[in-house]
Design an enzyme around this catalytic site. Structure first.
Site, PDB file in Angstrom:
ATOM      1  N   LYS A   1       0.870  -1.183   0.000  1.00 45.46           N
ATOM      2  CA  LYS A   1       0.000   0.000   0.000  1.00 45.46           C
ATOM      3  C   LYS A   1       0.907   1.233   0.000  1.00 45.46           C
ATOM      4  CE  LYS A   1      -3.837   0.083   2.490  1.00 45.46           C
ATOM      5  NZ  LYS A   1      -4.974   0.184   1.559  1.00 45.46           N
TER       6      LYS A   1
HETATM    7  N1  PMP Z   1      -7.093  -3.111  -3.099  1.00 46.89           N
HETATM    8  C1  PMP Z   1      -6.662  -1.879  -2.772  1.00 46.89           C
HETATM    9  C2  PMP Z   1      -6.152  -0.981  -3.835  1.00 46.89           C
HETATM   10  C3  PMP Z   1      -6.720  -1.462  -1.426  1.00 46.89           C
HETATM   11  O1  PMP Z   1      -6.288  -0.243  -1.081  1.00 46.89           O
HETATM   12  C4  PMP Z   1      -7.261  -2.332  -0.454  1.00 46.89           C
HETATM   13  C5  PMP Z   1      -7.394  -1.873   0.974  1.00 46.89           C
HETATM   14  N2  PMP Z   1      -6.258  -2.120   1.710  1.00 46.89           N
HETATM   15  C6  PMP Z   1      -7.676  -3.606  -0.859  1.00 46.89           C
HETATM   16  C7  PMP Z   1      -7.579  -3.962  -2.195  1.00 46.89           C
HETATM   17  C8  PMP Z   1      -8.180  -4.593   0.149  1.00 46.89           C
HETATM   18  O2  PMP Z   1      -7.117  -5.022   0.948  1.00 46.89           O
HETATM   19  P1  PMP Z   1      -7.368  -5.551   2.441  1.00 46.89           P
HETATM   20  O3  PMP Z   1      -8.397  -6.590   2.346  1.00 46.89           O
HETATM   21  O4  PMP Z   1      -6.044  -6.081   2.849  1.00 46.89           O
HETATM   22  O5  PMP Z   1      -7.795  -4.372   3.237  1.00 46.89           O
END
Ligand code: PMP
Length: 305
Positions: free
Chosen positions: A158
């Site tokens: 991220k």
């Molecule tokens: N894709 C993106 C671009 C994101 O920012 C997120 C949020 N973190 C997700 C998918 C989902 O990831 P997670 O389930 O780990 O929160």
């Protein structure tokens, strides 16, 4: 500041949120060189609280630093413990946690390598995609913005600057009356949303794009895949097109913020009966059971406060 925690963990100590400031000289502000996470802490059925899949979130935070060649200022264990302390210090039973690793001030310009600094924010955060989203589902549209080409964005972490495209895509969708947006990869296949992974169900088979696509390897995505395995659902991780989505019986989004959100419409085409589908509901229920400590199989996903 409604909903914000009073204290921010910043570089090893707690400071008042109003004093948790960063210099305008940081490279993170100018160039987006930084990495963050989004994590939730839930109230458990036994009355306690736990951070969901903290180890995995800390792991992805460190992956992001490795990709960006930022030296971690603390160990994984120290960052893990700091999250627990941050929830306690702010007195939350349930909250959203936002760790961010950013650049200290020092040299300026693209060639500069400055030390890494760390902060963890705690705040309240309700249903991410709006009231009723979890029960009724959301309307989504395909974005005119693509997900990063794999040699443009580093999709495994991220990374701060990469969210500019997510914001543009999200704004485009909201301004045209949708709740969320689906981003295609640069070949035109469905990738993910501005801040969620995407799943669909057709003829009883659960599908989601593979992690070889330019998607964030979502922790909720991995959780849902595991829960689907527990329930013996047939699952395929493969690429699909936007028109395949139009013809699906069910579509839903996963993310720490969005949790498991049903989709009732894609590009003005109703999905299934326009209501959350059967498999979506089962997985949503299983997800909320897991985060609230009601699934004896997956107690190891919980970091107790
Ligand atoms: N894709 C993106 C671009 C994101 O920012 C997120 C949020 N973190 C997700 C998918 C989902 O990831 P997670 O389930 O780990 O929160």
């Amino acid at each position: 500041m409604a909903g914000e925690g009073r204290k921010v963990w910043m570089n090893g100590e707690f400071v008042d949120a109003s004093q948790a400031n960063v210099s305008v000289l940081t490279q993170t502000l100018h160039y987006g060189l930084g990495v963050f996470e989004g994590i939730r802490c839930y109230k458990l059925e036994d009355g306690g609280s736990a951070i969901f899949r903290l180890k995995e979130h800390v792991g992805r935070l460190f992956d992001g630093m490795k990709i960006l060649m930022m030296d971690p200022p603390y160990t994984r264990e120290q960052i893990y413990d700091a999250h627990i302390k941050c929830v306690k210090e702010n007195g939350f039973e349930e909250c959203y946690l936002r760790p961010i690793m950013y650049c200290d001030v020092g040299s300026f310009g693209l060639s500069a390598i400055n030390p890494t600094k760390a902060a963890i924010i705690a705040r309240e955060w309700g249903t991410y995609l709006g009231e009723g989203a979890l029960e009724k589902g959301v309307r989504v549209r395909v974005s005119s913005f693509n997900r990063h080409h794999v040699n443009v964005g580093m999709v495994q972490g991220k990374i701060c600057g990469q969210y500019v495209t997510s914001i543009l895509a999200k704004r485009e969708a909201m301004k045209s009356g949708f709740h969320e947006t689906i981003m295609l990869d640069t070949q035109g296949y469905v990738a993910e949303c501005s801040g969620e992974n995407i799943f669909c169900v057709k003829d009883g088979i659960l599908r989601t794009p593979p992690t070889t696509s330019p998607i964030l390897p979502g922790i909720t995505r991995a959780t849902v895949l595991e829960l689907a395995k527990d329930m013996n659902f047939e699952v395929k991780e493969d690429k699909f097109t936007r028109d395949f989505l139009y013809l699906c019986d069910e579509v839903f989004l996963t993310g720490t913020a969005a949790e498991v959100t049903p989709v009732c419409e894609v590009d003005n085409r109703q999905i299934g009966h326009g209501k959350p589908g059967h498999i979506t509901q089962k997985l949503q229920e299983a997800y909320f059971n897991a985060v609230r400590g009601k699934n004896p199989l997956h107690k190891n996903w919980l970091a107790r406060i």
